[in-house]
Design an enzyme around this catalytic site. Structure first.
Site, short mmCIF file in Angstrom:
data_model
loop_
_atom_site.label_atom_id
_atom_site.label_comp_id
_atom_site.label_asym_id
_atom_site.label_seq_id
_atom_site.Cartn_x
_atom_site.Cartn_y
_atom_site.Cartn_z
N SER A 233 0.85 -1.19 0.00
CA SER A 233 0.00 0.00 0.00
C SER A 233 0.88 1.24 0.00
CB SER A 233 -0.96 -0.04 1.19
OG SER A 233 -1.94 0.96 1.09
N ASP A 468 -8.45 -6.09 -4.72
CA ASP A 468 -8.09 -4.88 -3.98
C ASP A 468 -9.08 -3.77 -4.32
OD1 ASP A 468 -6.85 -2.46 -3.06
OD2 ASP A 468 -4.92 -3.51 -3.06
N HIS A 507 -6.97 -6.00 -0.05
CA HIS A 507 -5.88 -5.04 0.02
C HIS A 507 -4.74 -5.58 0.88
CE1 HIS A 507 -3.88 -1.27 -0.31
NE2 HIS A 507 -3.95 -1.00 0.99
#
Length: 580
Positions: A233, A468, A507
């Site tokens: 991320s 995601d 994610h």
């Protein structure tokens, strides 16, 4: 009797008789016996004269690891930096908060503060870091990336956020560092201070890496023989930033779900998705739309099952995973109710919202403002809901689009900040321009050359979940194809950069996916042994709600895991990587 052997410039021994009274020899005359006494007279003050038969003094005992840890506070030599240390004895701590499993070896935990200052907003700032230095060092340095708005120190006893569930690197002997990226607290309110923005973008990471490397050299008397970065991320963005701004810092970089266009693309998509879902949400008792009820869990399961019906068999096995992602074609219109909405269909409004969301945000002229989203059955997972819809049963939404992404948008990504901004009023024609100034500093999607990083032999690995809901897997594919086009095609590019897509993964982790893989070890093998990762061995955890303990090979894009036609669909050995 101790004797001193003289050597010539080639390094070969030279007999003492060969000493001649040159300028240097005059200073060393005693070393040739000319002093008339013990031949161990001082050579330039380096040797002390001793009486015959006198035993050599015992060497001073080496300081203990605990003492070395404490000494670092006063002797580190780093400018503008204060340190605190604590020593953790072997066998007294496990990684993170684990209550079972192997104990860590002895290690020194260093907490540092670089360049403390007061910002223009009157708040205190400093670049904080945590560095763990194991007694039994394996010679490697690992930088753990952060995430979100940062503001905290990732526990350096844990693995990277793209390798959750794998062995602790500290426990394996890595020196490991993390940083708060220049501010304290997870709110993006630091965006009011211009220097804090720069620190968050790159400066804090530069200074943390330099400080960590200097302290490693001080502690062990030598530099790390290899340096690695791993994050997901925001941490993935940080890894890409290092490959571009500081290409000589790391030998191997693993970038999970890299936030390449977070301040100029993915956040726009979050505002778009939030608007589309809010527009169809039922109104609650307070007269406000209840975002979480735009789609029930039953609705999302219908969509997931329909995606599987359309795409699951494309990899040769009906196993609840869409492995052949490039061949997947799905239209949610197949689920549209012919009449009244019920549990076996979704409404026309829901169909249109899904098409808009997965088609990506656009301005009023139809220009794409971000990439599309791939269809994946991971839409049924709680991780997908947490970002997009949340769970609030009132008109106050708690989705991460509204909590995390709006916070970053109004405080950091907008220039100047606009804390009172209403996200549902985002103007897709004019507001993206307010994000461009910071995007030029923060985003990493523009550099699709990585020339310096490649030239020094650096290796780059992307890992991205197909489900995601914030950083689309289509984004990393689009970037990788641009990178490949600049380096002679995918086959040539795979010599230094590879992409691995994880079907079902939300994610960074979670979802109906084999989401655990030891990407760090794969990177070490690639960098130090030249063994390129033709597959990554992946597994689902024992507690995975969909298929516990399942294993799969993750394949380098554009290949996918295809069923061989026999063997258990729960075992990786039944699959091979094939071109789509």
């Amino acid at each position: 009797m101790t004797t001193t052997t003289m050597r010539n410039r080639s390094g070969r021994p030279r007999p003492a008789a060969a000493c001649a009274p040159t300028l240097l020899a005059l200073a060393l005359l005693a070393g040739c016996g000319g002093g008339g006494g013990n031949p161990n007279y001082a050579l330039l003050g380096l040797l002390r004269p001793t009486e015959p038969g006198t035993p050599a003094p015992a060497p001073a005992p080496a300081p203990s690891p605990e003492a070395r840890c404490a000494d670092m506070v006063g002797q580190h030599g780093l400018a503008g930096t204060t340190l605190k240390t604590r020593y953790v004895a072997a066998g007294t701590r496990r990684p993170g908060t684990a209550t079972t499993g192997d104990f860590l070896g002895g290690h020194c935990v260093v907490t540092g503060s670089i360049d403390p200052r007061t910002g223009v907003d009157g708040k205190p700032y400093a670049i904080g870091f945590e560095l763990s230095l194991p007694d039994d060092w394996n010679g490697r340095f690992l930088y753990l990336g952060g995430g979100g708005n940062d503001g905290t120190l990732r526990d350096t006893s844990l693995s990277s956020s793209i390798s959750i569930g794998t062995p602790s690197p500290l426990g394996q002997g890595y020196a490991v560092v993390s940083t708060n990226a220049g501010h304290e607290g997870t709110s993006a309110s630091f965006g009011a201070d211009p220097q804090a923005r720069i620190d968050h973008a790159y400066n804090a990471h530069d200074k943390t890496a330099q400080a960590a490397k200097a302290l490693i050299t001080w502690r062990y008397g030598k530099a790390a023989h290899h340096a690695y970065f791993s994050g997901c991320s925001g941490g993935g963005r940080q890894g890409m930033m290092f490959s571009q701004r500081f290409p000589d810092y790391f030998d191997g970089i693993t970038a999970g779900a890299p936030a390449m266009r977070v301040s100029s693309g993915a956040t726009i998509a979050a505002m778009w998705n939030n608007r589309k879902f809010t527009d169809i949400a039922p109104v609650g008792g307070d007269g406000k739309p209840v975002l979480s009820q735009a789609f029930s869990n039953t609705d999302l399961n219908l969509v997931a099952d329909a995606v599987l019906a359309a795409c699951d068999a494309g990899d040769g096995a009906v196993d609840g995973l869409v492995q052949n992602t490039r061949a997947c074609r799905f239209d949610p219109a197949v689920l549209q109710c012919a009449g009244t909405k019920n549990d076996s269909c979704i409404s026309a409004a829901q169909v249109h919202a899904l098409k808009d969301v997965f088609g990506g945000p656009k301005d009023s002229a139809g220009k794409a403002l971000y990439v599309t989203q791939p269809w994946d059955p991971g839409i049924r997972d709680a991780g997908w809901r947490a970002w997009t819809l949340g769970t609030s049963t009132t008109g106050t939404p708690n989705s991460r689009y509204n909590v995390l992404m709006v916070d970053a948008l109004v405080n950091e990504f907008f220039t100047p900040p606009d804390p009172a901004f209403n996200p549902l009023a985002f103007n897709f024609d004019t507001d993206p321009a307010r994000m461009q100034a910071f995007s030029a500093v923060y985003d990493t999607y523009r550099d699709d050359q990585l020339t310096a990083f490649k030239a020094r032999g650096g290796k780059l690995m992307f890992i991205h979940g197909m489900a995601d809901p914030i950083f689309s897997a289509d984004e990393v594919v689009e970037y990788y194809e641009r990178l490949a086009a600049n380096h002679g095609g995918i086959a040539a590019t795979q010599g230094f950069a590879r992409t691995f897509l994880v079907p079902g993964m939300a994610h960074c982790s979670g979802g109906p996916a084999t989401d655990t893989t030891d990407s760090l070890q794969a990177m070490v093998d690639w960098v130090e042994k030249g063994i390129a990762p033709d597959t990554l061995a992946a597994r689902a955890s024992a507690t995975n709600a969909y298929f516990p303990n399942r294993t799969r090979p993750l394949c380098p894009y554009p290949k996918f895991a295809k069923y061989k036609g026999s063997g258990s669909i729960e075992e990786a050995a039944s699959f091979s990587c094939e071109a789509s």
